[in-house]
Design a protein around this motif. Structure first.
Motif, PDB file in Angstrom:
ATOM      1  N   ASP A 237       0.819  -1.216   0.000  1.00  0.00           N
ATOM      2  CA  ASP A 237       0.000   0.000   0.000  1.00  0.00           C
ATOM      3  C   ASP A 237       0.855   1.269   0.000  1.00  0.00           C
ATOM      4  OD1 ASP A 237      -2.378  -1.352  -0.159  1.00  0.00           O
ATOM      5  OD2 ASP A 237      -2.710  -1.417   2.010  1.00  0.00           O
ATOM      6  N   LYS A 378      -5.556  -7.946  -3.013  1.00  0.00           N
ATOM      7  CA  LYS A 378      -6.198  -7.581  -1.745  1.00  0.00           C
ATOM      8  C   LYS A 378      -6.329  -8.824  -0.875  1.00  0.00           C
ATOM      9  CE  LYS A 378      -7.086  -3.178  -2.644  1.00  0.00           C
ATOM     10  NZ  LYS A 378      -6.523  -2.073  -1.838  1.00  0.00           N
ATOM     11  N   ALA A 390      -5.385  -5.253   2.875  1.00  0.00           N
ATOM     12  CA  ALA A 390      -4.213  -4.587   2.307  1.00  0.00           C
ATOM     13  C   ALA A 390      -3.865  -5.235   0.962  1.00  0.00           C
ATOM     14  CB  ALA A 390      -3.028  -4.681   3.264  1.00  0.00           C
ATOM     15  N   THR A 391      -3.091  -4.489   0.147  1.00  0.00           N
ATOM     16  CA  THR A 391      -2.574  -5.055  -1.102  1.00  0.00           C
ATOM     17  C   THR A 391      -1.275  -5.775  -0.767  1.00  0.00           C
ATOM     18  OG1 THR A 391      -3.510  -3.197  -2.340  1.00  0.00           O
ATOM     19  CG2 THR A 391      -1.884  -4.568  -3.474  1.00  0.00           C
TER      20      THR A 391
END
Length: 428
Positions: A237, A378, A390-391
């Motif tokens: 992120d 994700k 979160a990525t």
């Protein structure tokens, strides 16, 4: 005087190549810088340009010819002041070296026939069953049905080694070895390509020099290099946010950063931070590099090539982005120069754009490590002790365990993870 154009060495390791396509024909006038042919090396298919000027009088190598040796005359040019037709008769005799390529098979035939008279010479060397041979030679002899007493050893003290069996004829096995021989062909068959299933529509595609080289080098890597694999999950992120901000600032310069550009920078910075991973195994020595040159895997028609970003640890992100865009574009067009894809102290392979979550890449010798990058997606992820979305990206390092210990590899992966999750650190 006629000008002889010879097969060039288009890569540091090139000994022979395939003349894939002629781009000129007899009677054409060429000048310095004109492209004469496309030549397939062990690395790529590249354009070959002339530095001479004149008229093409004879093409000595047929289009599609394999195994053309470096230095072999492939084309005859008539100079500016010469009659283009006059060298033709001479050119008819010039192909003699090319035609001489046909007898190259004769030594193979002769070699295959040589062991026949050799057998009687070797017979007296046997004394009962006490034949000196390496374990590998014994196993291969049993598989091939060769009587070791009929083979002359060239190893220490007359010991029979693997190379001595190259020309040995099967069917000379002792009677006692006849029974095991029936089951022996199974291991040998494992190395023989299986025929295509009957009735299934198919076609046979000839391997390019590049594909042959990839097959050989990667097979050798897995057989000879003890790989160790270490994987970390990285929260992207912060990196994605910084990338967006930087791209806004670089928009006026026509530069657009990709995630891969930033990962190249992070890998280079991590190698400088953990120098024990920026190394190369060299037998009794270990070569430690003072600069991080990152070879980036680029898929091209028929194979893979790894253009190198030299000194990536000291270059800005915008410089890396501009350079890798140019290198990758010219790689797909077959226009890279040998120095642009040779070397590299470590490699990076990113398959995230294909949705691959995680994979383990094979080390490209003589390098000692390669970083395999998966897709950012994700996922539920713990951030500041709370479960959030979160990525997250998985990255796997493959390390040559002869040169890099597990703890050093772990230190590198930790540094790479930290730089990706705190990307301002790679800009400092």
């Amino acid at each position: 005087m006629p000008i002889e154009i010879k097969m060039p060495a288009l890569s540091p390791t090139m000994e022979e190549g395939t003349l894939a396509k002629w781009l000129v024909k007899e009677g054409d006038t060429v000048k310095s810088g004109d492209i004469l042919a496309e030549i397939e090396t062990d690395k790529a298919t590249m354009e070959f340009e002339t530095i001479d000027e004149g008229t093409v009088t004879k093409l000595l190598v047929a289009e599609g010819s394999d195994g053309v040796k470096v230095g072999e005359v492939i084309l005859i040019l008539a100079g500016e002041d010469e009659d283009a037709s006059s060298p033709a008769p001479k050119a008819d005799t010039a192909p003699a070296p090319a035609k001489a390529a046909a007898p190259q098979k004769e030594p193979e035939v002769a070699k295959a026939a040589t062991p026949a008279p050799a057998a009687p010479q070797a017979a007296p060397a046997a004394s009962g069953d006490r034949v000196k041979a390496s374990p590998l030679a014994r196993r291969l002899a049993e598989q091939q049905g060769v009587d070791l007493s009929s083979v002359t050893g060239t190893g220490p003290n007359g010991r029979i080694v693997k190379a001595d069996l190259a020309g040995a004829q099967p069917g000379q096995a002792k009677p006692a070895a006849a029974a095991p021989q029936a089951a022996a062909p199974a291991p040998a068959a494992a190395h023989t390509p299986a025929p295509a299933p009957e009735g299934v529509p198919s076609e046979t595609v000839k391997l390019s020099n590049m594909r042959k080289t990839i097959a050989r080098r990667l097979s050798e890597s897995k057989q000879q290099v003890p790989h160790i694999y270490l994987t970390v999950d990285i929260n992207l992120d912060a990196l994605l946010k910084l990338r967006g901000e930087l791209n806004k600032g670089l928009e006026s310069r026509g530069v657009k950063l990709s995630v891969n550009d930033m990962l190249i920078k992070a890998q280079a910075a991590a190698l400088i931070e953990v120098p024990s991973c920026n190394v190369q195994f060299a037998g009794d020595n270990l070569i430690q590099f003072k600069r991080a040159d990152i070879a980036v895997a680029v898929s091209i028609p028929g194979g893979l090539i790894t253009p190198v970003v030299t000194g990536a640890d000291t270059k800005s992100l915008s410089a890396i982005a501009t350079e890798i865009k140019d290198l990758a574009g010219r790689a797909r067009e077959g226009k890279l120069q040998p120095h642009e894809y040779a070397g590299g102290t470590a490699s990076l392979s990113n398959m995230g754009m294909f949705g691959i979550k995680q994979f383990e890449a094979i080390i490209n010798p003589p390098q000692a490590m390669i970083l395999a990058i998966g897709a950012g997606e994700k996922r539920p992820y713990v951030v500041n002790d709370t479960l959030q979305i979160a990525t997250v990206m998985s990255a796997t390092g493959s390390f040559d365990h002869r040169a890099i210990d597990g703890s050093d590899g772990a230190a590198f992966m930790a540094a790479f993870k930290r730089l990706c999750e705190n990307p301002l650190g790679m800009l400092a």
